[in-house]
Design a protein around this motif. Structure first.
Motif, mmCIF file in Angstrom:
data_model
loop_
_atom_site.group_PDB
_atom_site.id
_atom_site.type_symbol
_atom_site.label_atom_id
_atom_site.label_comp_id
_atom_site.label_asym_id
_atom_site.label_seq_id
_atom_site.Cartn_x
_atom_site.Cartn_y
_atom_site.Cartn_z
ATOM 1 N N SER A 1 -9.645 3.646 -9.286
ATOM 2 C CA SER A 1 -8.421 2.821 -9.428
ATOM 3 C C SER A 1 -7.153 3.661 -9.985
ATOM 4 O O SER A 1 -7.331 4.080 -11.169
ATOM 5 C CB SER A 1 -8.894 1.769 -10.212
ATOM 6 O OG SER A 1 -9.689 0.642 -9.474
ATOM 7 N N ASN B 1 -3.068 3.381 -10.665
ATOM 8 C CA ASN B 1 -1.758 2.680 -11.014
ATOM 9 C C ASN B 1 -0.599 3.605 -10.959
ATOM 10 O O ASN B 1 -0.622 4.615 -11.680
ATOM 11 C CB ASN B 1 -1.709 1.820 -12.003
ATOM 12 C CG ASN B 1 -2.834 1.160 -12.304
ATOM 13 O OD1 ASN B 1 -3.216 0.215 -11.377
ATOM 14 N ND2 ASN B 1 -3.509 0.813 -13.304
ATOM 15 N N SER C 1 -2.779 -0.952 -1.876
ATOM 16 C CA SER C 1 -2.901 -2.389 -1.866
ATOM 17 C C SER C 1 -1.879 -2.943 -1.147
ATOM 18 O O SER C 1 -0.655 -2.511 -1.257
ATOM 19 C CB SER C 1 -2.889 -2.842 -3.230
ATOM 20 O OG SER C 1 -2.817 -4.384 -3.052
ATOM 21 N N ASN D 1 -0.024 -5.229 -3.688
ATOM 22 C CA ASN D 1 0.765 -4.548 -4.749
ATOM 23 C C ASN D 1 0.778 -3.047 -4.442
ATOM 24 O O ASN D 1 -0.135 -2.418 -4.744
ATOM 25 C CB ASN D 1 0.168 -4.742 -6.256
ATOM 26 C CG ASN D 1 0.840 -4.258 -7.295
ATOM 27 O OD1 ASN D 1 1.822 -3.209 -7.073
ATOM 28 N ND2 ASN D 1 0.489 -4.418 -8.545
ATOM 29 N N LYS E 1 -0.525 -0.098 -6.499
ATOM 30 C CA LYS E 1 -2.095 0.179 -6.907
ATOM 31 C C LYS E 1 -2.644 0.692 -5.752
ATOM 32 O O LYS E 1 -2.370 0.367 -4.513
ATOM 33 C CB LYS E 1 -2.741 -1.449 -7.053
ATOM 34 C CG LYS E 1 -2.091 -2.154 -8.218
ATOM 35 C CD LYS E 1 -2.975 -3.247 -8.884
ATOM 36 C CE LYS E 1 -2.537 -3.874 -10.001
ATOM 37 N NZ LYS E 1 -3.238 -3.139 -11.219
ATOM 38 N N THR F 1 -6.689 2.701 -4.446
ATOM 39 C CA THR F 1 -7.935 2.973 -4.776
ATOM 40 C C THR F 1 -8.571 4.413 -3.924
ATOM 41 O O THR F 1 -7.990 4.437 -2.871
ATOM 42 C CB THR F 1 -8.773 2.099 -4.108
ATOM 43 O OG1 THR F 1 -8.699 0.708 -4.858
ATOM 44 C CG2 THR F 1 -10.460 2.172 -4.498
ATOM 45 N N SER G 1 -5.719 3.822 -15.221
ATOM 46 C CA SER G 1 -6.659 4.252 -14.299
ATOM 47 C C SER G 1 -8.280 4.048 -14.814
ATOM 48 O O SER G 1 -8.358 4.117 -15.969
ATOM 49 C CB SER G 1 -6.514 5.744 -13.644
ATOM 50 O OG SER G 1 -5.002 5.868 -13.308
#
Length: 96
Positions: A8, A10, A44, A47, A50, A52, A85
């Motif tokens: 993840s 950010n 995302s 958002n 964000k 992945t 993250s």
């Protein structure tokens, strides 16, 4: 045994588009490394700051080799990645 990573990431608020552009070439380069079966970033829709990252490596040795290459790779441009993250590692065992 295959190794799956789920990372993840950010972006700094409002910098999602710029981070996506910076990750585009990185993904293309890493996907060519020996043992890399998947290296894709997903943004995302709720958002856009964000992301992945899904990685699939043929085995732990391939992932270890990638880590060595990554240590010498130029960092992403500063000011794009935010704190927070996380990374999850799995031994990949498909069920179908």
């Amino acid at each position: 045994m295959k190794v799956r990573l789920v990372v993840s990431i950010n972006a700094v608020p409002g910098k999602g588009t710029e981070l996506a552009q910076a990750l585009r070439q990185r993904c293309a380069d890493v996907a060519k490394e020996p043992g890399c079966e998947q290296f894709e970033v997903f943004q995302s829709v709720l958002n856009p700051d964000k992301f992945t990252l899904l990685e699939l490596w043929s085995d732990q040795a391939a992932l270890d080799a990638h880590a060595k290459v990554n240590a010498s790779r130029a960092p992403l441009p500063p000011g794009l990645r935010a704190e927070g993250s996380s990374r999850e590692d799995y031994q990949y065992n498909p069920t179908r």
